[in-house]
Enzyme design. Structure first.
Site, PDB file in Angstrom:
ATOM      1  N   HIS A  11       0.818  -1.218   0.000  1.00 17.93           N
ATOM      2  CA  HIS A  11       0.000   0.000   0.000  1.00 17.93           C
ATOM      3  C   HIS A  11       0.849   1.265   0.000  1.00 17.93           C
ATOM      4  CE1 HIS A  11      -4.031  -1.844   0.887  1.00 17.93           C
ATOM      5  NE2 HIS A  11      -3.218  -2.856   1.100  1.00 17.93           N
ATOM      6  N   ASP A  52       3.292   9.747  -0.293  1.00 17.96           N
ATOM      7  CA  ASP A  52       2.166   8.916   0.134  1.00 17.96           C
ATOM      8  C   ASP A  52       1.926   7.853  -0.939  1.00 17.96           C
ATOM      9  OD1 ASP A  52      -0.106   8.064   1.553  1.00 17.96           O
ATOM     10  OD2 ASP A  52      -0.736  10.114   1.986  1.00 17.96           O
TER      11      ASP A  52
HETATM   12  P1  ADP Z   1      -2.999   6.273   5.529  1.00 20.49           P
HETATM   13  O1  ADP Z   1      -3.211   4.916   4.932  1.00 20.49           O
HETATM   14  O2  ADP Z   1      -1.569   6.695   5.516  1.00 20.49           O
HETATM   15  O3  ADP Z   1      -3.595   6.397   6.881  1.00 20.49           O
HETATM   16  P2  ADP Z   1      -5.025   7.340   3.676  1.00 20.49           P
HETATM   17  O4  ADP Z   1      -5.383   8.729   3.350  1.00 20.49           O
HETATM   18  O5  ADP Z   1      -4.834   6.447   2.490  1.00 20.49           O
HETATM   19  O6  ADP Z   1      -3.748   7.371   4.624  1.00 20.49           O
HETATM   20  O7  ADP Z   1      -6.174   6.671   4.543  1.00 20.49           O
HETATM   21  C1  ADP Z   1      -6.607   7.206   5.744  1.00 20.49           C
HETATM   22  C2  ADP Z   1      -7.972   6.609   6.065  1.00 20.49           C
HETATM   23  O8  ADP Z   1      -8.231   6.829   7.446  1.00 20.49           O
HETATM   24  C3  ADP Z   1      -9.090   7.250   5.278  1.00 20.49           C
HETATM   25  O9  ADP Z   1     -10.017   6.280   4.875  1.00 20.49           O
HETATM   26  C4  ADP Z   1      -9.713   8.228   6.271  1.00 20.49           C
HETATM   27  O10 ADP Z   1     -11.092   8.424   6.091  1.00 20.49           O
HETATM   28  C5  ADP Z   1      -9.455   7.539   7.594  1.00 20.49           C
HETATM   29  N1  ADP Z   1      -9.272   8.555   8.647  1.00 20.49           N
HETATM   30  C6  ADP Z   1      -8.369   9.555   8.687  1.00 20.49           C
HETATM   31  N2  ADP Z   1      -8.537  10.326   9.780  1.00 20.49           N
HETATM   32  C7  ADP Z   1      -9.568   9.792  10.444  1.00 20.49           C
HETATM   33  C8  ADP Z   1     -10.250  10.159  11.661  1.00 20.49           C
HETATM   34  N3  ADP Z   1      -9.885  11.224  12.401  1.00 20.49           N
HETATM   35  N4  ADP Z   1     -11.271   9.374  12.026  1.00 20.49           N
HETATM   36  C9  ADP Z   1     -11.643   8.293  11.297  1.00 20.49           C
HETATM   37  N5  ADP Z   1     -11.056   7.931  10.157  1.00 20.49           N
HETATM   38  C10 ADP Z   1     -10.033   8.659   9.723  1.00 20.49           C
HETATM   39  O1  F6P Z   2      -1.564   2.634   4.363  1.00 21.19           O
HETATM   40  C1  F6P Z   2      -0.449   2.502   5.142  1.00 21.19           C
HETATM   41  C2  F6P Z   2      -0.755   2.031   6.550  1.00 21.19           C
HETATM   42  O2  F6P Z   2       0.401   1.678   7.217  1.00 21.19           O
HETATM   43  C3  F6P Z   2      -1.648   0.831   6.610  1.00 21.19           C
HETATM   44  O3  F6P Z   2      -0.979  -0.386   6.466  1.00 21.19           O
HETATM   45  C4  F6P Z   2      -2.241   1.020   7.948  1.00 21.19           C
HETATM   46  O4  F6P Z   2      -3.459   0.383   8.117  1.00 21.19           O
HETATM   47  C5  F6P Z   2      -2.420   2.531   8.033  1.00 21.19           C
HETATM   48  O5  F6P Z   2      -1.370   3.052   7.311  1.00 21.19           O
HETATM   49  C6  F6P Z   2      -2.513   3.017   9.459  1.00 21.19           C
HETATM   50  O6  F6P Z   2      -1.360   2.731  10.194  1.00 21.19           O
HETATM   51  P1  F6P Z   2      -1.329   1.861  11.514  1.00 21.19           P
HETATM   52  O7  F6P Z   2      -1.884   0.519  11.179  1.00 21.19           O
HETATM   53  O8  F6P Z   2       0.105   1.821  11.904  1.00 21.19           O
HETATM   54  O9  F6P Z   2      -2.185   2.575  12.501  1.00 21.19           O
END
Ligand code: ADP
Ligand code: F6P
Length: 472
Positions: A162, A370
């Site tokens: 990912h 990202d």
């Molecule tokens: P990462 O995988 O690095 O966390 P992404 O943007 O791909 O970044 O995904 C983040 C996910 O987490 C999204 O689906 C978003 O809606 C969710 N998310 C981010 N902040 C919050 C929050 N404060 N509460 C609930 N869900 C959240």
């Molecule tokens: O998308 C990258 C990622 O590391 C996912 O594997 C993971 O679910 C998400 O970010 C949130 O991170 P963590 O599992 O360390 O809270």
């Protein structure tokens, strides 16, 4: 143990144990891109999910979540420290994100990584029925495909990363680079977010392992391992349906009123992570306030930053710095009842997040690097009336698809400021044309299209897709 035809193996389960406001114990969906992508996909299929439930000690028994069987893998305190917080999130995570923070290398962490990967491989081997497909996810589990193939040669094994896969100059730093590449090559199909990542991988396999490798095929003895780009997506229709609900629209209107009915609302939603460019963005915003290009009277910034990996030193330092920066900006530019920045470090349920997306005239997504960034895609999907401007970093995987966003280089402070101003001042016609094009793209290339393309490539007979019946 009941066995399944499709087993997803991911470090984290889709639910986390947490404590409700009334003090009761509850399971809540874990924030993060991987869960957001896979959870809607597997709902009501005969799939199983092998993962960690977020604590230490014996593995709790979890009931099925939306029909998906949960198999918990236990982590000890040492595993948590050395595998999850150590090798996964203080070695691989920074290295794979352009080394924007210094990766650390410790032999004890590597031992924990091997040990925990072995445990996940054994759990997956138990959960998979004969001839099943096992889909291993992400950088925490790069050794699992190889270990699983040894345990269960009958399985079809997929691996999907990912996060970005770095260029050879960076990957070559890893003391255990050979073992990590070999572990991934246990899969039949290795999926990346971007074609560039597949290219980096093939180059490294040729260089480090001396195997014949192209960006699409690698020969490992008698086996062929296929490689490709499969950009992950979201459930666009579901997100749009949620956004169109009258109660969500009402909530969005109320949020705007609570903000004092400003002319413009800017929103950022991130995990609190140094890859997300939060500090750079706040700095740019501060300069715009200082120059008077943005005025607290008519523009409000909402920064949602949910704490993440909060025992890792770099994450603690970041949180302190961001909170200090927000306090300072509010102190300098806020007015009584009118803070410059509304800072929220809480997890929200989907409806509240979508109401926030609907409230925002500009969504600022400016990571330094990202793999994809699903928040950017969620915002677009939620703008059902084709309003709203997306400010997006060129260094997010999503930028390759959402070309109509206002694209910026987050390392360039002036460029970032100009991009934000352009998005704030854009005409409704320009905004609508861009949003329409981006929404059209996401309606076609949604999470179901992603799963279909990946699983069809993994299981050419199509029998798995028919069996799990999940792809439209
Ligand atoms: P990462 O995988 O690095 O966390 P992404 O943007 O791909 O970044 O995904 C983040 C996910 O987490 C999204 O689906 C978003 O809606 C969710 N998310 C981010 N902040 C919050 C929050 N404060 N509460 C609930 N869900 C959240
Ligand atoms: O998308 C990258 C990622 O590391 C996912 O594997 C993971 O679910 C998400 O970010 C949130 O991170 P963590 O599992 O360390 O809270």
């Amino acid at each position: 143990m009941r066995q399944s035809p499709l087993v997803v193996v991911a470090n984290r389960l889709p639910v986390d144990d947490s404590v409700a406001p009334d003090g009761a114990f509850e399971w809540r969906r874990s924030p993060g891109g991987l869960v957001s992508a896979l959870h809607p996909l597997l709902r009501n299929t005969p799939a199983a999910w092998v993962g960690w439930a977020g604590g230490t000690g014996p593995a709790p028994h979890l009931p099925d979540v939306d029909g998906v069987r949960m198999h918990t893998v236990a982590l000890t305190g040492d595993d948590l420290r050395d595998h999850y917080e150590g090798f996964a999130n203080a070695t691989l995570w920074p290295l794979y994100h352009d080394a924007v923070e210094q990766p650390e290398y410790h032999r004890r962490w590597w031992e924990a990584y091997q040990r925990v990967n072995q445990r996940f491989a054994e759990a997956a081997a138990e959960a998979a029925e004969p001839g099943a497909t096992v889909w291993v996810q992400d950088y925490h589990l790069q050794l699992v495909p190889g270990l699983l193939r040894e345990l269960r040669p009958d399985l079809r094994i997929g691996f999907f990363l990912h996060v970005p896969f770095p260029p050879p100059e960076l990957f070559m730093q890893l003391p255990r680079r050979t073992e990590l590449l070999r572990g991934m090559l246990g899969a039949d199909l290795i999926g990346f977010q971007r074609a560039q990542a597949a290219h980096n991988f093939a180059q490294l396999v040729a260089k480090v392992l001396g195997l014949p490798a192209t960006d699409r095929r690698i020969n490992v003895g008698e086996r062929v391992v296929r490689v490709g780009a499969f950009p992950v997506s979201i459930d666009t229709a579901e997100m749009a349906a949620l956004a169109a609900r009258p109660e969500v629209a009402d909530r969005a209107r109320r949020l705007r009123q609570d903000l004092g009915d400003p002319e413009r609302v800017v929103l950022s939603v991130d995990r609190m992570d140094y890859t997300k460019g939060i500090e750079q963005r706040l700095k740019a915003y501060r300069e715009l306030l200082a120059s008077g290009d943005v005025k607290v009277r008519d523009t409000v910034l909402i920064q949602v930053a949910v704490p993440s990996r909060d025992r890792v030193a770099q994450y603690q330092i970041l949180r302190d710095r961001v909170e200090h920066q927000v306090g300072r900006i509010n102190g300098e530019f806020g007015r009584v009842g009118e803070p410059a920045i509304h800072y929220l470090s809480q997890p929200f349920d989907r409806a509240e997040l979508v109401a926030l997306y609907r409230t925002a005239d500009v969504m600022a997504v400016t990571p330094l690097r990202d793999g994809m960034n699903l928040v950017a895609k969620e915002y677009v999907a939620a703008r059902v009336d084709d309003t709203g401007a997306l400010l997006l970093s060129e260094f997010a995987g999503a930028a390759a698809e959402l070309e109509q966003a206002y694209l910026v280089n987050p390392h360039d402070l002036d460029g970032l400021k100009q991009g934000l101003l352009a998005a704030l001042r854009a005409t409704p016609e320009d905004v609508a044309a861009r949003m329409r094009a981006m929404r059209g793209h996401l309606l076609r290339d949604d999470i179901h299209a992603w799963a279909r393309s990946y699983l069809t490539a993994l299981d050419e007979t199509g029998s798995l897709l028919r069996r799990i019946g999940t792809t439209d």
